[in-house]
Structure formats: structure tokens, C-alpha cells
Motif scaffolding. Sequence first.
Motif, PDB file in Angstrom:
ATOM      1  N   ILE A   5      -0.283   1.748  -4.578  1.00 36.67           N
ATOM      2  CA  ILE A   5       0.570   1.617  -3.938  1.00 36.67           C
ATOM      3  C   ILE A   5       0.310   0.500  -2.893  1.00 36.67           C
ATOM      4  N   LEU A   6      -0.428  -0.640  -2.494  1.00 40.71           N
ATOM      5  CA  LEU A   6      -0.629  -1.301  -1.276  1.00 40.71           C
ATOM      6  C   LEU A   6      -0.266  -2.855  -2.168  1.00 40.71           C
ATOM      7  N   LEU A   7      -0.360  -3.072  -3.483  1.00 39.70           N
ATOM      8  CA  LEU A   7      -0.732  -3.542  -4.797  1.00 39.70           C
ATOM      9  C   LEU A   7       0.898  -4.010  -4.966  1.00 39.70           C
ATOM     10  N   LEU A   8       1.589  -2.700  -4.488  1.00 39.65           N
ATOM     11  CA  LEU A   8       3.459  -3.266  -4.637  1.00 39.65           C
ATOM     12  C   LEU A   8       3.442  -4.357  -4.151  1.00 39.65           C
ATOM     13  N   GLY A  37       8.588  -4.971 -11.224  1.00 41.88           N
ATOM     14  CA  GLY A  37       9.533  -3.431 -11.446  1.00 41.88           C
ATOM     15  C   GLY A  37       8.984  -2.655 -12.249  1.00 41.88           C
ATOM     16  N   MET A  38       7.682  -4.004 -12.619  1.00 44.52           N
ATOM     17  CA  MET A  38       6.216  -2.678 -13.538  1.00 44.52           C
ATOM     18  C   MET A  38       5.202  -2.208 -12.454  1.00 44.52           C
ATOM     19  N   GLU A  39       5.581  -2.760 -10.872  1.00 44.57           N
ATOM     20  CA  GLU A  39       4.288  -1.402 -10.437  1.00 44.57           C
ATOM     21  C   GLU A  39       5.971  -0.577  -9.867  1.00 44.57           C
ATOM     22  N   ILE A  40       7.289  -0.355  -9.616  1.00 47.56           N
ATOM     23  CA  ILE A  40       8.086   0.475  -9.759  1.00 47.56           C
ATOM     24  C   ILE A  40       7.795   1.786 -10.299  1.00 47.56           C
ATOM     25  N   SER A  54       8.050   1.399  -1.920  1.00 44.09           N
ATOM     26  CA  SER A  54       8.204   1.131  -2.733  1.00 44.09           C
ATOM     27  C   SER A  54       9.721  -0.123  -3.277  1.00 44.09           C
ATOM     28  N   TYR A  55      10.297   0.770  -2.419  1.00 47.89           N
ATOM     29  CA  TYR A  55      11.984   0.690  -2.750  1.00 47.89           C
ATOM     30  C   TYR A  55      12.268  -0.752  -1.702  1.00 47.89           C
ATOM     31  N   THR A  58      10.072  -3.155  -2.969  1.00 54.31           N
ATOM     32  CA  THR A  58      11.550  -4.562  -4.122  1.00 54.31           C
ATOM     33  C   THR A  58      12.354  -5.164  -3.333  1.00 54.31           C
ATOM     34  N   ALA A  59      13.127  -4.793  -2.715  1.00 59.51           N
ATOM     35  CA  ALA A  59      14.239  -5.078  -2.222  1.00 59.51           C
ATOM     36  C   ALA A  59      13.860  -6.748  -1.632  1.00 59.51           C
ATOM     37  N   LEU A  60      12.892  -6.571  -0.602  1.00 58.43           N
ATOM     38  CA  LEU A  60      12.931  -8.130  -0.478  1.00 58.43           C
ATOM     39  C   LEU A  60      12.606  -8.916  -1.004  1.00 58.43           C
ATOM     40  N   ILE A  61      11.439  -8.616  -2.124  1.00 60.65           N
ATOM     41  CA  ILE A  61      11.432  -9.197  -3.318  1.00 60.65           C
ATOM     42  C   ILE A  61      12.909  -9.751  -3.916  1.00 60.65           C
ATOM     43  N   LEU A  62      13.733  -8.713  -4.328  1.00 61.64           N
ATOM     44  CA  LEU A  62      15.188  -9.088  -5.158  1.00 61.64           C
ATOM     45  C   LEU A  62      15.719 -10.393  -3.846  1.00 61.64           C
ATOM     46  N   LEU A  63      15.549 -10.001  -2.462  1.00 60.57           N
ATOM     47  CA  LEU A  63      16.173 -10.821  -1.523  1.00 60.57           C
ATOM     48  C   LEU A  63      15.676 -12.006  -1.730  1.00 60.57           C
TER      49      LEU A  63
END
Length: 181
Positions: A5-8, A37-40, A54-55, A58-63
Motif C-alpha cells: 500500500i506504500l506504493l500508493l 486509480g489502478m492502485e485503488i 488510500s483515500y 488519492t484525494a491529495l493526488i487529485l487535488l
Amino acid sequence: MDWTILLLDFAPVLVFVVIDSFSNARYAVVGAVAVAGMEIGYSLYAFGEIDAFSYVATALILLFGGLSFKFNNPVYFKFRPVAIGIALAITCLVSYAMGKPLLVIAVERYSQAIPPQFHSQLQDPYIQAVLRRVSLYMGFGLIAQAILVGWAAVRLSNWWWLAIRTVGFYVMLTLVVLISQ
């Protein structure tokens, strides 16, 4: 939480740096978001659920990726670890000031995840004192790391920024632990 999960946090950043080095920030953001998205999807497949880490990642990547995409400027994406570092630093320093150092609380809260043979060691007064000091010094280390990563985001190449962001974090962590002894 499985180590994968650290790869996220790392894989989308690596994809971003590679694509941004050869193309532009917009393509790099699309690549990073696709990998996130693939990692999620992997997290959901492998663990049957998506954890809070993970949430948030991903949210910070999107922001921050969204800001980079909108303004076609990679610096916004590069400031994601700065924001995370400052938030964690504030958490460490405030919890220490409140008399509840973060690492001491974490060891208590997640003791069931710690192998039983370490429970007595973690209750040792010396180890408790070290955990308190690490919690404090980690706050200052995270602030220093955030400043360095922010500087690298603005002044250095993608690859130097990546090195300071990743290797620099572990160097800071090692120094914090050594100083806390």
C-alpha cells in the motif's frame, strides 16, 4: 496494512516525474492519476476494501494534480508532500504539547498489531521517553523536510525533487531517531 500500500504514494509520483520529464505537466498528472486509480483498484482487489490512507493519498493526488493540470504547472503537484509534511508536523507538535505524543499514543492504540514479544520492551520507561522525544523531533524534522522539498520543487529538476522527497525523508527520519536516543 500491507507494505504494498506504500506504493500508493510512490508509484504515481514516479510516473509523474518520468512523464513530466519527457512531456508536460498535464500528461504527467493524467498518468499519475491513472496509476493512483489502478492502485485503488489493487487495494480493493487484494484487501477487499479501500483503507483511509488510500483515500487520502488519492484525494491529495487529485487535488494537487488538478491544480497542476489546470495551470499546466508541475509545481502544484510537487507541493503535495509539502502539505502532507506540514500537516503531520503540526499533528506531532500539537500532540506533544498536549502531553500525548503521537508515537506513544500510536503504540498504545495499535498494540494488537505489534508482535507480543515487543510489548514489554515498548512499556519500558526508556523506550517510552525515546518515543516521546521522537514525536517531538519528528515535528521539527517534518517541517525541515517540507521546506527542503518545497525549495526543490521550485528550484531543482524533477529528479532532484524526487530524490529529496524520497531519500531525504528517510535521512530525516534516521536523524530524528538518532538525535532522540
